[in-house]
Design an enzyme around this catalytic site. Structure first.
Site, PDB file in Angstrom:
ATOM      1  N   VAL A 170      99.912  37.667  29.926  1.00 50.12           N
ATOM      2  CA  VAL A 170      99.497  36.779  28.836  1.00 50.12           C
ATOM      3  C   VAL A 170     100.604  35.742  28.587  1.00 50.12           C
ATOM      4  O   VAL A 170     101.317  35.778  27.583  1.00 50.12           O
ATOM      5  CB  VAL A 170      99.160  37.570  27.551  1.00 50.12           C
ATOM      6  CG1 VAL A 170      97.839  38.280  27.699  1.00 50.12           C
ATOM      7  CG2 VAL A 170     100.263  38.554  27.189  1.00 50.12           C
ATOM      8  N   GLY A 172     100.589  32.722  27.601  1.00 51.51           N
ATOM      9  CA  GLY A 172     100.520  31.999  26.336  1.00 51.51           C
ATOM     10  C   GLY A 172     101.185  32.754  25.201  1.00 51.51           C
ATOM     11  O   GLY A 172     101.918  32.172  24.386  1.00 51.51           O
ATOM     12  N   ASP A 173     100.940  34.041  25.114  1.00 53.82           N
ATOM     13  CA  ASP A 173     101.558  34.854  24.066  1.00 53.82           C
ATOM     14  C   ASP A 173     103.068  34.954  24.259  1.00 53.82           C
ATOM     15  O   ASP A 173     103.842  34.892  23.290  1.00 53.82           O
ATOM     16  CB  ASP A 173     100.960  36.257  24.064  1.00 53.82           C
ATOM     17  CG  ASP A 173      99.588  36.304  23.415  1.00 53.82           C
ATOM     18  OD1 ASP A 173      99.371  35.581  22.431  1.00 53.82           O
ATOM     19  OD2 ASP A 173      98.729  37.066  23.890  1.00 53.82           O
ATOM     20  N   ILE A 174     103.487  35.129  25.496  1.00 58.80           N
ATOM     21  CA  ILE A 174     104.919  35.292  25.778  1.00 58.80           C
ATOM     22  C   ILE A 174     105.683  34.026  25.426  1.00 58.80           C
ATOM     23  O   ILE A 174     106.740  34.056  24.773  1.00 58.80           O
ATOM     24  CB  ILE A 174     105.125  35.666  27.261  1.00 58.80           C
ATOM     25  CG1 ILE A 174     104.463  37.016  27.560  1.00 58.80           C
ATOM     26  CG2 ILE A 174     106.609  35.691  27.609  1.00 58.80           C
ATOM     27  CD1 ILE A 174     104.258  37.290  29.035  1.00 58.80           C
ATOM     28  N   ALA A 177     105.912  33.625  21.713  1.00 59.91           N
ATOM     29  CA  ALA A 177     106.921  34.526  21.151  1.00 59.91           C
ATOM     30  C   ALA A 177     108.322  33.952  21.295  1.00 59.91           C
ATOM     31  O   ALA A 177     109.122  33.971  20.341  1.00 59.91           O
ATOM     32  CB  ALA A 177     106.841  35.883  21.840  1.00 59.91           C
TER      33      ALA A 177
END
Length: 395
Positions: A170, A172-174, A177
């Protein structure tokens, strides 16, 4: 402990209302840097406690990786008195991080502007897919949505001529973050210097556009010719015996280096490789020539020495994470840490004094009494009342 040995974020307290990946990984990084992170879960807990393989109590490997080193609390924000309790906690903390859709925190009386006005040094970070403002603000967004909307998938599909496909991770999430953690930490520096924090609006799609290194070139009209820096033009050589080696560098763009390393000056006379444009057009045939040459090496070290000598190339062998963890390099760096649940997780975001996880993980609400009671100076009678009222909940 001397000042030199102090952890970078020692003394910083963070209220963490995030779940799954983008928010929890950001606050995990802050915990690794020494912040005291109070993970405030809802009654049904962080969704990633249910990810496979399921473990009783929700302390599975995935949850451990995103949340190691935090203090595990659970507050039912719908219960009478819960919002008041959280606002009191905010008064003792330096940062608040949440990744609900816009407006959700306001339903519980935790409005960013109001909290920042009441506590001027507070850093309040909201993480969403499309931001707090604009016509798309209320769209639901997970990593695959960010991949699609940011140009990330389209660019890869167009450049590689492969089918549109989401990455296995993922991304995009990483990326979100990392963006959140770095921005929060910068704002904490500002707050320490000026006494003013503020509200941070971290948006996944913006973060994805920011990290695509060719965004400016694409917006300027793009480039179709060979480029030594394009990642997708760096070949992966799959040898007949199953070995997989990768070359960082574009052999079509660095053709003279390629010929010299291979000892193949005759390739200059091959019509397929006569011009830069021809080399790019026939690059997979050039990679086939390199694969045949690479197959003659007994091991990667010999191949690396030969190819890297006098060239700009670098060479790598494909490994799984499990294989990497068994290397001398991983042991020397202290790549992994053990959690209290017995799982190995990445140890830290960087190597430095006072950086790294203590590996502590626990059930939802396990630290309610010690963490919240200690933060606010509540006695057992008051904690009992909060539990009876359903404000504090535990598994």
């Amino acid at each position: 402990m001397s000042k030199a040995d102090a952890r970078p974020l020692e003394g910083i307290r963070v209220l963490d209302f995030t779940r799954v990946v983008a928010g929890p990984l950001a606050t995990r990084m802050m915990a690794d840097l020494g912040a005291e992170v109070f993970k405030i879960e809802p009654v049904d807990g962080d969704l990633c406690r249910t990810f496979p393989p399921y473990v009783e109590g929700g302390v599975n490997p995935y949850f451990c990786q995103q949340n190691a080193g935090k203090r595990f609390c659970s507050v039912d924000l719908r219960a009478p008195g819960a919002s008041e309790l959280v606002r009191e906690m905010v008064s003792h903390c330096d940062a608040l991080v949440e990744n609900f859709r816009p407006g959700v925190m306001a339903k519980f009386g935790l409005v960013p502007d109001e909290l920042c006005e009441a506590h001027p040094a507070l850093v309040y970070c909201s993480v969403t897919g499309f931001g707090q403002t604009g016509p798309w603000a209320h769209r639901r967004a997970y990593a695959p949505v960010g991949h699609m909307e940011s140009g990330f998938i389209e660019y890869s599909m167009r450049k590689t001529a492969a089918a549109a496909e989401n990455p296995a991770l993922v991304v995009g999430d990483i990326v979100t973050a990392l963006t959140a953690a770095s921005t929060i930490n910068a704002m904490l520096v500002k707050a320490a210097r000026t006494g003013r924090g503020g509200h941070i609006d971290v948006c996944m799609v913006e973060a994805m556009v920011y990290i695509q290194e060719w965004s400016a070139l694409e917006l300027a009209g793009g480039w179709d010719g060979p480029n030594a820096g394009l990642g997708h033009e760096c070949p992966i050589l799959v040898l007949p015996d199953g070995r997989v080696w990768a070359i960082a560098g574009n052999p079509a763009a660095w053709f003279d280096d390629t010929m010299a390393a291979m000892g193949r000056p005759d390739l200059a006379d091959d019509p397929r490789f006569a011009t830069p444009e021809a080399r790019m057009e026939h690059r997979y045939e050039l990679y086939a020539e390199m694969t045949q040459w690479a197959a003659g090496f007994a091991d990667l070290d010999e191949f690396r020495r030969t190819l890297e000598h006098g060239t700009a190339f670098s060479v790598a062998e494909m490994r799984s994470i499990t294989e990497l963890a068994k290397t001398d390099w991983a042991e020397d760096r202290g790549l992994l840490a053990q959690t209290s649940a017995g799982y190995s997780v990445p140890a830290r975001p960087a190597l430095g004094a006072g950086i790294g996880t203590d590996g502590y993980v626990a059930r939802r609400g396990a630290d309610n009494r010690e963490a919240i009671g200690g933060l606010l100076g509540l006695d057992d009678t008051r904690l009992d009342e909060l539990e009876t009222a359903g404000v504090l909940v535990t598994d």
